[in-house]
Design a protein around this motif. Structure first.
Motif, PDB file in Angstrom:
ATOM      1  N   VAL A  34      51.811  42.580  68.523  1.00  0.00           N
ATOM      2  CA  VAL A  34      50.795  41.897  67.439  1.00  0.00           C
ATOM      3  C   VAL A  34      51.338  40.962  66.597  1.00  0.00           C
ATOM      4  O   VAL A  34      52.422  40.572  66.451  1.00  0.00           O
ATOM      5  CB  VAL A  34      50.498  42.901  66.799  1.00  0.00           C
ATOM      6  CG1 VAL A  34      49.646  44.123  67.654  1.00  0.00           C
ATOM      7  CG2 VAL A  34      51.402  44.028  66.056  1.00  0.00           C
ATOM      8  N   PRO A  35      50.692  40.023  65.934  1.00  0.00           N
ATOM      9  CA  PRO A  35      51.230  39.164  64.937  1.00  0.00           C
ATOM     10  C   PRO A  35      51.972  40.141  63.739  1.00  0.00           C
ATOM     11  O   PRO A  35      51.317  40.497  63.121  1.00  0.00           O
ATOM     12  CB  PRO A  35      49.936  38.359  64.289  1.00  0.00           C
ATOM     13  CG  PRO A  35      48.796  38.759  65.535  1.00  0.00           C
ATOM     14  CD  PRO A  35      48.968  39.945  66.212  1.00  0.00           C
ATOM     15  N   SER A  36      53.234  39.835  63.755  1.00  0.00           N
ATOM     16  CA  SER A  36      53.920  40.545  62.853  1.00  0.00           C
ATOM     17  C   SER A  36      55.265  39.682  62.540  1.00  0.00           C
ATOM     18  O   SER A  36      55.668  38.894  63.332  1.00  0.00           O
ATOM     19  CB  SER A  36      54.400  41.921  63.438  1.00  0.00           C
ATOM     20  OG  SER A  36      54.897  41.861  64.624  1.00  0.00           O
ATOM     21  N   ILE A  37      55.945  40.171  61.301  1.00  0.00           N
ATOM     22  CA  ILE A  37      57.091  39.368  61.136  1.00  0.00           C
ATOM     23  C   ILE A  37      58.188  40.494  60.380  1.00  0.00           C
ATOM     24  O   ILE A  37      57.558  41.688  59.800  1.00  0.00           O
ATOM     25  CB  ILE A  37      56.802  38.280  59.895  1.00  0.00           C
ATOM     26  CG1 ILE A  37      56.168  38.925  58.615  1.00  0.00           C
ATOM     27  CG2 ILE A  37      56.188  37.168  60.593  1.00  0.00           C
ATOM     28  CD1 ILE A  37      56.419  37.830  57.564  1.00  0.00           C
ATOM     29  N   ILE A  38      59.204  40.168  60.220  1.00  0.00           N
ATOM     30  CA  ILE A  38      60.213  41.051  59.226  1.00  0.00           C
ATOM     31  C   ILE A  38      60.582  39.962  58.093  1.00  0.00           C
ATOM     32  O   ILE A  38      60.671  38.970  58.342  1.00  0.00           O
ATOM     33  CB  ILE A  38      61.443  41.310  60.214  1.00  0.00           C
ATOM     34  CG1 ILE A  38      61.300  41.923  61.313  1.00  0.00           C
ATOM     35  CG2 ILE A  38      62.590  41.979  59.136  1.00  0.00           C
ATOM     36  CD1 ILE A  38      60.564  43.493  61.268  1.00  0.00           C
ATOM     37  N   GLY A  39      59.797  40.786  56.933  1.00  0.00           N
ATOM     38  CA  GLY A  39      59.982  39.771  55.648  1.00  0.00           C
ATOM     39  C   GLY A  39      60.401  40.887  54.655  1.00  0.00           C
ATOM     40  O   GLY A  39      60.993  41.974  54.901  1.00  0.00           O
ATOM     41  N   GLY A  40      60.322  40.701  53.545  1.00  0.00           N
ATOM     42  CA  GLY A  40      60.696  41.332  52.241  1.00  0.00           C
ATOM     43  C   GLY A  40      60.814  41.027  51.148  1.00  0.00           C
ATOM     44  O   GLY A  40      59.945  40.028  50.571  1.00  0.00           O
ATOM     45  N   ASP A  41      61.759  41.444  50.127  1.00  0.00           N
ATOM     46  CA  ASP A  41      61.947  41.206  48.753  1.00  0.00           C
ATOM     47  C   ASP A  41      62.547  39.472  48.554  1.00  0.00           C
ATOM     48  O   ASP A  41      63.464  39.389  49.006  1.00  0.00           O
ATOM     49  CB  ASP A  41      62.725  42.070  47.898  1.00  0.00           C
ATOM     50  CG  ASP A  41      62.832  41.596  46.593  1.00  0.00           C
ATOM     51  OD1 ASP A  41      62.202  40.930  46.103  1.00  0.00           O
ATOM     52  OD2 ASP A  41      63.744  42.385  45.988  1.00  0.00           O
ATOM     53  N   ARG A  42      61.492  38.720  47.799  1.00  0.00           N
ATOM     54  CA  ARG A  42      62.067  37.231  47.505  1.00  0.00           C
ATOM     55  C   ARG A  42      63.271  37.194  46.986  1.00  0.00           C
ATOM     56  O   ARG A  42      64.210  36.406  47.085  1.00  0.00           O
ATOM     57  CB  ARG A  42      60.748  36.568  47.008  1.00  0.00           C
ATOM     58  CG  ARG A  42      61.086  35.082  46.893  1.00  0.00           C
ATOM     59  CD  ARG A  42      59.844  34.471  46.151  1.00  0.00           C
ATOM     60  NE  ARG A  42      58.621  34.564  46.749  1.00  0.00           N
ATOM     61  CZ  ARG A  42      58.416  33.902  47.630  1.00  0.00           C
ATOM     62  NH1 ARG A  42      59.136  32.744  48.419  1.00  0.00           N
ATOM     63  NH2 ARG A  42      57.437  33.999  48.258  1.00  0.00           N
ATOM     64  N   SER A  53      57.089  37.926  65.792  1.00  0.00           N
ATOM     65  CA  SER A  53      56.546  38.358  67.194  1.00  0.00           C
ATOM     66  C   SER A  53      56.077  36.950  67.756  1.00  0.00           C
ATOM     67  O   SER A  53      55.685  36.196  67.046  1.00  0.00           O
ATOM     68  CB  SER A  53      55.580  39.263  67.208  1.00  0.00           C
ATOM     69  OG  SER A  53      54.308  38.848  66.477  1.00  0.00           O
ATOM     70  N   ILE A  54      55.924  37.215  69.090  1.00  0.00           N
ATOM     71  CA  ILE A  54      55.403  35.896  69.763  1.00  0.00           C
ATOM     72  C   ILE A  54      53.949  35.668  69.576  1.00  0.00           C
ATOM     73  O   ILE A  54      53.368  34.636  69.442  1.00  0.00           O
ATOM     74  CB  ILE A  54      55.549  36.136  71.399  1.00  0.00           C
ATOM     75  CG1 ILE A  54      57.125  36.214  71.801  1.00  0.00           C
ATOM     76  CG2 ILE A  54      54.574  35.248  72.184  1.00  0.00           C
ATOM     77  CD1 ILE A  54      57.392  36.489  73.295  1.00  0.00           C
ATOM     78  N   PRO A  55      52.986  36.883  69.379  1.00  0.00           N
ATOM     79  CA  PRO A  55      51.833  36.625  68.861  1.00  0.00           C
ATOM     80  C   PRO A  55      51.804  35.822  67.481  1.00  0.00           C
ATOM     81  O   PRO A  55      50.746  35.072  67.211  1.00  0.00           O
ATOM     82  CB  PRO A  55      51.170  37.989  68.735  1.00  0.00           C
ATOM     83  CG  PRO A  55      51.723  38.758  69.821  1.00  0.00           C
ATOM     84  CD  PRO A  55      53.339  38.131  69.812  1.00  0.00           C
ATOM     85  N   ALA A  56      52.776  36.079  66.680  1.00  0.00           N
ATOM     86  CA  ALA A  56      52.867  35.576  65.153  1.00  0.00           C
ATOM     87  C   ALA A  56      53.133  34.025  65.289  1.00  0.00           C
ATOM     88  O   ALA A  56      52.639  33.163  64.695  1.00  0.00           O
ATOM     89  CB  ALA A  56      53.867  36.068  64.535  1.00  0.00           C
ATOM     90  N   LYS A  57      54.140  33.525  66.384  1.00  0.00           N
ATOM     91  CA  LYS A  57      54.353  32.502  66.766  1.00  0.00           C
ATOM     92  C   LYS A  57      53.183  31.402  66.997  1.00  0.00           C
ATOM     93  O   LYS A  57      53.126  30.396  66.663  1.00  0.00           O
ATOM     94  CB  LYS A  57      55.404  32.265  67.718  1.00  0.00           C
ATOM     95  CG  LYS A  57      55.835  30.900  68.106  1.00  0.00           C
ATOM     96  CD  LYS A  57      57.138  31.009  69.215  1.00  0.00           C
ATOM     97  CE  LYS A  57      57.582  29.561  69.291  1.00  0.00           C
ATOM     98  NZ  LYS A  57      58.576  29.743  70.420  1.00  0.00           N
ATOM     99  N   LYS A  58      52.249  32.080  67.617  1.00  0.00           N
ATOM    100  CA  LYS A  58      51.179  31.530  68.091  1.00  0.00           C
ATOM    101  C   LYS A  58      50.192  30.915  66.861  1.00  0.00           C
ATOM    102  O   LYS A  58      49.290  30.145  67.172  1.00  0.00           O
ATOM    103  CB  LYS A  58      49.984  32.226  69.192  1.00  0.00           C
ATOM    104  CG  LYS A  58      50.856  32.425  70.243  1.00  0.00           C
ATOM    105  CD  LYS A  58      49.999  33.147  71.232  1.00  0.00           C
ATOM    106  CE  LYS A  58      50.499  33.653  72.621  1.00  0.00           C
ATOM    107  NZ  LYS A  58      49.818  34.436  73.625  1.00  0.00           N
ATOM    108  N   PHE A  59      50.221  31.577  65.603  1.00  0.00           N
ATOM    109  CA  PHE A  59      49.536  31.312  64.665  1.00  0.00           C
ATOM    110  C   PHE A  59      50.389  29.965  63.768  1.00  0.00           C
ATOM    111  O   PHE A  59      49.979  29.467  62.715  1.00  0.00           O
ATOM    112  CB  PHE A  59      49.407  32.337  63.454  1.00  0.00           C
ATOM    113  CG  PHE A  59      48.154  33.064  64.055  1.00  0.00           C
ATOM    114  CD1 PHE A  59      47.191  33.080  63.455  1.00  0.00           C
ATOM    115  CD2 PHE A  59      48.616  34.279  65.044  1.00  0.00           C
ATOM    116  CE1 PHE A  59      45.928  34.150  63.994  1.00  0.00           C
ATOM    117  CE2 PHE A  59      47.470  35.086  65.209  1.00  0.00           C
ATOM    118  CZ  PHE A  59      46.192  34.847  64.695  1.00  0.00           C
ATOM    119  N   GLY A  60      51.717  29.564  64.350  1.00  0.00           N
ATOM    120  CA  GLY A  60      52.164  28.446  63.754  1.00  0.00           C
ATOM    121  C   GLY A  60      53.437  29.004  62.720  1.00  0.00           C
ATOM    122  O   GLY A  60      53.902  28.309  62.149  1.00  0.00           O
TER     123      GLY A  60
END
Length: 412
Positions: A34-42, A53-60
């Protein structure tokens, strides 16, 4: 026996490992699908996309961009905070499995390593069959996937592992460079960062092939020693070898993720000064001398690079560590913004053992006797300085005294 090298790279490591762990705990969603990322505290510099994820990559969505920007591209994006302790656990499992195959492993980051396949090639029908077996066992035993690049050169094996993903094996031998690598955009070449790529484009160099055919003298005039390095890589020239690590003492090191990217050599040297103090202090506490020093750089794009150098004389002096680290960084840095810096010492020896001085420790302008005395006096002065600073820090705290080289910029 001809060289045969595997570069093993975990596919979207942080996201894959987080997904595997969540599935183990009963999650019904595989973050990789699914469209997902690993992120967190700025504030801790994790307010950016660490993995996607590969699906997230499709969103640019791109690694390294702010999480806020990623959400604008995909409002339904799933964000998972990073868990570095868990990542280290999975990385350890991977390396332990690879060590069960061969001790000839060089780990270059938490999610990638080189494997010297040549000494064990007789155990397999072919290198590609061996790679398929390794990928399958990692997938079935650990739940995540890797890409494996195969070549006779380290840089080509690394380039090959970055071809089509995930869970693939690719080869890139010298006779395949022209068809497989040269047509690629120049920014796809290992060690060509965004800044270098922009400069190359202004020079009319847009593909790896055009870089390979470029005038070396022109490249070195623009990029200095880095110009020769990327020209050699574009031509498949890499004489480095797999440097195996053992389960024994791997060395002593420190690294730091910067709150703001370092963009100048002065800023990089400031951080290296602080790291040199920490590494040399740990060496002295352990009673060890460093024989080899490695500097690691991770760019804002999360591309990693490292270079090592053997010290002329094993040392735990802050001055020696810093001087060598500066030299390595000067050779390694490609001009792109730097997110992480690290110094690692290896090939350690007992500081209590007799030490043979290098001829370069001597002052060659004097007699042989006076030169040796001069070299020992200089080393002795640095040892006394380090000892004095160690005592002050032990009594008043680690930040009670600093060298001028480490306080030029307000960097962590």
């Amino acid at each position: 026996m001809s060289d045969l090298i595997f570069h093993i790279d975990v596919n979207s490591a942080y996201l894959s490992w987080s997904s595997v762990e969540k599935l183990k705990k009963g999650s019904l969603v595989d973050l990789r699908t699914v469209p997902s990322i690993i992120g967190g505290d700025r504030k801790s510099r994790h307010g950016v996309v660490l993995a996607k994820s590969i699906p997230a990559k499709k969103f640019g969505i791109q690694t390294g961009e702010p999480v806020a920007a990623a959400l604008r591209k995909c409002p339904t994006l799933i964000i998972e905070p990073p868990d570095h302790n868990m990542y280290r656990t999975y990385s350890k499992r991977l390396t332990e499995y690879l060590y069960s195959i061969t001790p000839d492993i060089e780990q270059v980051s938490i999610d990638e390593c080189y494997l010297n396949f040549a000494p064990i090639s007789h155990n397999y029908p072919s290198s590609q069959i061996a790679a398929e077996k390794i990928r399958k066992e990692i997938r079935t035993q650990m739940g995540f996937t890797v890409n494996i690049g195969i070549s006779s050169k380290k840089v080509l094996a690394k380039m090959a592992s970055d071809f089509e993903k995930p869970d693939k094996t690719h080869t890139l031998f010298p006779d395949e460079i022209q068809t497989k690598m040269w047509p690629l955009p120049v920014e796809h070449l290992f060690m060509v960062g965004r800044t270098s790529a922009l400069k190359l484009h202004t020079m009319g160099i847009h593909t790896i092939g055009s870089l390979a055919a470029a005038d070396l003298e022109l490249l070195t005039s623009v990029f200095k020693s880095h110009g020769r390095l990327i020209w050699e890589y574009a031509n498949g020239i890499d004489n480095s070898f797999v440097d195996p690590e053992t389960h024994q003492a791997k060395g002593i090191g420190n690294s730091t993720t910067l709150s703001e990217d370092a963009r100048t050599m002065e800023e990089i040297e400031t951080v290296l000064g602080r790291l040199s103090e920490k590494v040399s202090l740990r060496l002295r506490k352990a009673g060890q001398l460093a024989g080899t020093l490695t500097v690691e750089i991770k760019y804002h794009t999360f591309q990693s690079a490292s270079r090592q150098m053997q010290l002329l004389t094993p040392s735990n002096s802050s001055q020696d560590i810093y001087r060598t680290a500066r030299q390595l960084a000067g050779q390694l840095w490609n001009g792109s913004p730097v997110r992480l810096l690290g110094i690692r010492s290896s090939k350690l020896t007992d500081a209590s053992q007799p030490l043979q001085m290098s001829i370069f420790d001597l002052n060659l302008s004097g007699s042989q006797t006076s030169s040796a005395v001069s070299g020992k006096d200089t080393a002795g002065k640095f040892q006394k300085l380090d000892a004095a600073l160690d005592q002050i820090r032990q009594k008043y705290g680690p930040d009670s005294v600093k060298r001028a080289s480490s306080i030029k910029k307000n960097l962590p």
